[in-house]
Design a protein around this motif. Sequence first.
Motif, short mmCIF file in Angstrom:
data_model
loop_
_atom_site.label_atom_id
_atom_site.label_comp_id
_atom_site.label_asym_id
_atom_site.label_seq_id
_atom_site.Cartn_x
_atom_site.Cartn_y
_atom_site.Cartn_z
N HIS A 367 0.82 -1.21 0.00
CA HIS A 367 0.00 0.00 0.00
C HIS A 367 0.85 1.26 0.00
O HIS A 367 0.41 2.31 -0.48
N PHE A 368 2.07 1.18 0.52
CA PHE A 368 3.00 2.31 0.43
C PHE A 368 3.38 2.55 -1.03
O PHE A 368 3.36 3.69 -1.51
N LEU A 369 3.69 1.48 -1.74
CA LEU A 369 4.02 1.62 -3.16
C LEU A 369 2.80 2.06 -3.97
O LEU A 369 2.93 2.83 -4.94
N SER A 370 1.61 1.62 -3.58
CA SER A 370 0.39 1.97 -4.32
C SER A 370 0.01 3.43 -4.10
O SER A 370 -0.30 4.15 -5.05
N GLY A 371 0.00 3.88 -2.84
CA GLY A 371 -0.34 5.27 -2.53
C GLY A 371 -1.69 5.67 -3.08
O GLY A 371 -1.83 6.68 -3.78
N TYR A 372 -2.73 4.92 -2.71
CA TYR A 372 -4.05 5.12 -3.31
C TYR A 372 -4.88 6.20 -2.62
O TYR A 372 -4.90 6.30 -1.39
N THR A 373 -5.60 6.98 -3.40
CA THR A 373 -6.74 7.77 -2.96
C THR A 373 -7.62 8.00 -4.18
O THR A 373 -7.39 7.41 -5.23
N SER A 374 -8.64 8.87 -4.06
CA SER A 374 -9.58 9.09 -5.17
C SER A 374 -9.64 10.55 -5.58
O SER A 374 -9.53 11.44 -4.74
#
Length: 530
Positions: A367-374
């Motif tokens: 999730h650190f590598l993904s760094g998701y939000t909208s």
Amino acid sequence: MNNVSHKPISEVLQELDNKKNNLSTPDLVEKILARKEGILTATGAVRAVTGKYTGRSPKDKFIVKDSVSENKVEWGSVNQPISSDVFVRLYEKVIQHLKGKSEIFSFKGFAGADKNYRLPIQVVNEFAWHNLFASQLFIRPTEEELAEHKTEFTVLSAPTFKANPEVDGTNSEAFVIISFEHKIVLIGGTEYAGEIKKSIFSVMNYLLPQKDVLPMHCSANVGVEGDVSLFFGLSGTGKTTLSADPNRKLIGDDEHAWSNSGVFNIEGGCYAKCINLSEEKEPQIYNAIRFGTVLENVVLDETTRMPDYDDTSLTENTRAAYAIENIDNIILPSIAGHPRTIIFLTADAFGVLPPISKLTKEQAMYHFLSGYTSKLAGTERGVTSPQATFSTCFGSPFLPLPAATYAEMLGEKIDQFKVNVFLVNTGWTGGSYGEGERMDLSHTRAMVRAALEGELNKTETVKDPLFGLEIPVHCPGVPNKVLIPRKTWKDPNQYDEKAKQLATQFHENFKKFPNVSDEIAQAGPLYLRK
């Protein structure tokens, strides 16, 4: 060319006899008002507007590709290469531009609160309000430190110098160029002050890992028992709001580093978003906006000059830059021990991620590598429904080195210091944006508090069947139903459809990390996992 203009930058700057050095806040405010760069507000803060550019201009940011940077920087659309020749020609033009001004402004200070790792910087500005911004955001030296200050990196900011792309080799009139060989940042064509702050953060993201220090785009605070917490999250996820806790001392709100000794703030101030700011919801930030603060693009009442933080007519990206001392509950110097808890914040507009979940080390790295939000409908032209946004390490625009460099360092530190990691969704529940509701801030605060106080470490959890996340079934101050997102939707089948859609996008995004270990690659959503 070994020396820009065949002279060290320090000698070139000495020739600028129109330079005002480290002026006091009152002096700078007087200059701003006299030069009509901004106006005084009813709060005592100065308000400036930035014209055409109301945010960062990522397509105009470059790194000079030379013998120093060539084999270290991860080149691409984020870290765009530019030649040394282009840089030198622009540098000379900017110097001549600054020499032609009746006065310019210089701030000498530091990036990095830990004296073992701090970077002595100088910021030279065409605008007095930009110099006030720099003095609020960076670490201000004592008289003794200023007398002994030896600049190692210089920012030259000339907003009214506009590049000619056909002649100067840029993409537009605006440019932000970092030269690690010459240790100079050139900024021109844009009045948005955030470019000054973020360019130095990019420099620190390049330099610190080479000293075995992890730079982080996060806020940080510390409890009464010395327990340190980090809050990672992209704009709009609540990073600043949740870290400004009256029961915990703030270390900093945006940029930190993690060394073998602990965590330290890279900055000496805060750069808070002002949109919909209220004293009721964010009292620390609201009351920090006073004399010395710089308000960017905030609309004022024409009669009272009171800020209208709900008015977005100039931009949604309204900002306040103030010294960290404007926050009452802080730790100075901005240094603390090793983190006990890490919070990853996401504003999930699909409304399908749990409000809080416990992550394994491998899930944390995923999730650190993904760094998701909208992104939300209406925030950008053409965005008509929620869109997934992924920003590597929650700060990809500021990472010159390969993403794996930062992720591997984080994983090692999580292991070494036995850190608990949680994913917190501050976005929507009971449906997607437009149908569901924004997560109740009081519930989010209760969940974060429980995580920081260790109450969720032994709580019973259930595994989300699509995302593979461990969800606590109880949390003090939060209804049990709220914790399981599927139970908050009127139609569970619609929830499943949206959740599968988001899980698919996680997998698609993670394809850009083909070289990570199988353990990390398999730590993403269970749905469609290979």
